[in-house]
Design a protein around this motif. Structure first.
Motif, short mmCIF file in Angstrom:
data_model
loop_
_atom_site.label_atom_id
_atom_site.label_comp_id
_atom_site.label_asym_id
_atom_site.label_seq_id
_atom_site.Cartn_x
_atom_site.Cartn_y
_atom_site.Cartn_z
N HIS A 96 -90.07 -64.43 80.02
CA HIS A 96 -91.06 -64.22 78.94
C HIS A 96 -92.46 -64.05 79.53
CE1 HIS A 96 -89.04 -64.39 75.13
NE2 HIS A 96 -88.41 -65.51 75.42
N ASP A 126 -94.01 -63.70 73.99
CA ASP A 126 -94.29 -65.11 73.71
C ASP A 126 -93.14 -65.99 74.16
OD1 ASP A 126 -96.74 -64.75 72.72
OD2 ASP A 126 -96.16 -64.75 70.60
N PRO A 127 -93.45 -67.03 74.94
CA PRO A 127 -92.41 -68.00 75.28
C PRO A 127 -92.01 -68.76 74.02
CG PRO A 127 -94.55 -68.77 76.04
CD PRO A 127 -94.76 -67.40 75.49
N ASP A 128 -90.83 -69.33 74.05
CA ASP A 128 -90.33 -69.98 72.83
C ASP A 128 -89.65 -71.29 73.17
OD1 ASP A 128 -88.25 -68.98 74.21
OD2 ASP A 128 -87.13 -68.29 72.46
N ARG A 133 -82.49 -60.76 68.71
CA ARG A 133 -83.87 -60.24 68.77
C ARG A 133 -84.09 -59.54 70.10
NH1 ARG A 133 -86.17 -65.17 67.74
NH2 ARG A 133 -87.95 -64.59 69.02
N GLU A 161 -86.71 -59.03 71.94
CA GLU A 161 -87.52 -59.76 72.92
C GLU A 161 -86.68 -60.78 73.68
OE1 GLU A 161 -90.89 -61.89 71.36
OE2 GLU A 161 -91.95 -60.03 71.01
N GLU A 162 -85.84 -61.49 72.94
CA GLU A 162 -85.01 -62.53 73.55
C GLU A 162 -83.95 -61.92 74.45
OE1 GLU A 162 -85.69 -65.79 73.42
OE2 GLU A 162 -87.46 -65.05 72.38
#
Lengths: 312, 93
Positions: free
Chosen positions: A71, A77-79, A89, A91-92
């Motif tokens: 990320h 954005d880190p999660d 998703r 991004e993930e």
């Protein structure tokens, strides 16, 4: 902050501790402590902190670290980390994909797997062990590298008690059998691979990792001529049968000598380990037919292939 | 963009001057933001909210509600450490 290719290079140079080295390079503070209800988190700020769950296995913690670093590198954005390879998703998924490259660099895949040859479960488990990741992660890494490995496509299907839980693929179409049927057949052939023709003219090759709590099926789609190539385990079994026939003691004795070679030659190349074995054992430990067999072409091939498990 | 203004019954934002307003001004904001209800949850939420320009952490209420109090406290401590906010020192008499 850092480019994607530079981050991959750092991870690759430091294999198998790629994510740890990358964290140091990025000045990310990694903290480990018991957590409940979450695998960890990453806070990007004046000081970037990654927290990992001490209650989780080492392979799981390493994946979480690699995912959070991905990320940071991608600028997304880190999660709060949850299950790997399960998010829909983009991004993930992209972070999971890059994380798998940090953990198993491209060079390791090329070194271990011959292009266009089916991958069996044992080879996959050995890769996972060398990279200090879970076999599931290693299988997902293979799926992410289908083109490079010469597959038409590939998928990972995860089962619990033979019930499909999830699958990871970039749109694999295998029409001959559904995953559950393929699982049953793969279990019959285990530890060898199962092959089945696909309607599009390609061949589906299934390989199963059978853990106590779950089963993972790695499905590879290959052109028929490549799918019928022997896997490393199949070659080893065939050579073993022709070399030892029914001589169980000879087989056990050679296995023990190979084990000693592994320890003696740790950190050296396959060629060095092979030379050590051939100079140390065939003439000194064995006589007559046994020595001749071991020094024959198929004997040498067997020794080299066997040692390549430890000296890729 | 200049256009002839026509106000229709039911339009939420009457616009005068014949121009479109940016979408951010006409879009309705959701009123059902899922705020944490417990003290620790609110601490974490406001730390993130008030420092949104300095730190990044995606925050989902469902993630937070699965944590126990000790884990939540560690998250808050990490957010503070990341920001460089020192905890209050103990009073010395």
């Amino acid at each position: 902050m850092i480019t994607r290719s530079r981050a991959i290079q750092i991870a690759s140079d430091n294999f198998p501790r790629g994510p740890e080295a990358l964290a140091e390079h990025l000045s990310v503070e990694v903290r480990v402590s018991p957590l409940n209800g979450v695998e960890g988190w990453c806070i990007r700020g004046p000081t970037t902190i990654v927290r990992l769950n001490q209650n989780s296995s080492e392979v799981r913690r390493r994946f979480t670290l690699a995912h959070e670093l991905a990320h940071l590198v991608l600028g997304t954005d880190p999660d709060i980390a949850l299950e790997p390879f399960r998010s829909d998703r983009m991004e993930e998924r992209e972070a999971d994909r890059l994380a798998s490259e940090f953990l198993i660099p491209e060079g390791e895949l090329i070194k271990r797997f011959e292009t266009g040859t089916p991958i069996d479960a044992k080879s996959l488990i050995r890769l996972a062990s060398a990279a200090r990741v879970s076999p599931v992660m290693a299988a997902c890494r293979v799926v992410n590298s289908t083109e490079m490995l010469g597959f038409r496509n590939a998928a990972v299907v995860f089962f619990v008690n033979h019930q499909e839980q999830w699958r990871y693929s970039h749109g694999l179409n295998f029409d001959t059998k559904n995953a559950a049927e393929l699982l049953v057949e793969a279990m019959k052939c285990h530890p060898q691979v199962v092959r089945a023709p696909n309607q599009d003219g390609n061949t589906v090759v299934g390989s199963i990792i059978d853990a106590q709590q779950y089963q993972v099926l790695l499905i590879q789609l290959l052109p028929p001529d490549e799918a019928t190539r022997q896997t490393r385990e199949e070659s080893l079994r065939e050579l073993s049968n022709s070399l030892f026939v029914d001589d169980y003691n000879f087989r056990q004795s050679v296995a023990a000598s190979l084990g000693v070679t592994k320890n003696k030659c740790e950190g050296q190349t396959l060629d060095k380990a092979f030379d050590y074995f051939m100079q140390t054992y065939p003439d000194k430990k064995y006589t007559g037919d046994r020595a001749r067999q071991l020094k024959s072409l198929s004997g040498e091939r067997y020794v080299r292939l066997y040692l390549s498990k430890w000296f890729p | 963009m200049v256009k002839k203004y026509k106000h229709a019954v039911g339009d939420d934002t009457p616009v005068t001057g014949g121009i479109d307003l940016p979408p951010g001004l006409t879009r309705q904001l959701p009123a059902d933001v899922d705020l944490p209800t417990d003290d620790l949850g609110q601490q974490a939420y406001w730390l993130l909210k008030l420092n949104a320009d300095k730190i990044a952490l995606k925050f989902r209420q469902s993630d937070f509600s699965a944590m126990d109090d000790e884990t939540k406290q560690q998250l808050i401590a990490d957010i503070r450490d990341s920001l460089g906010v020192k905890p209050f020192a103990k009073a010395v008499i």
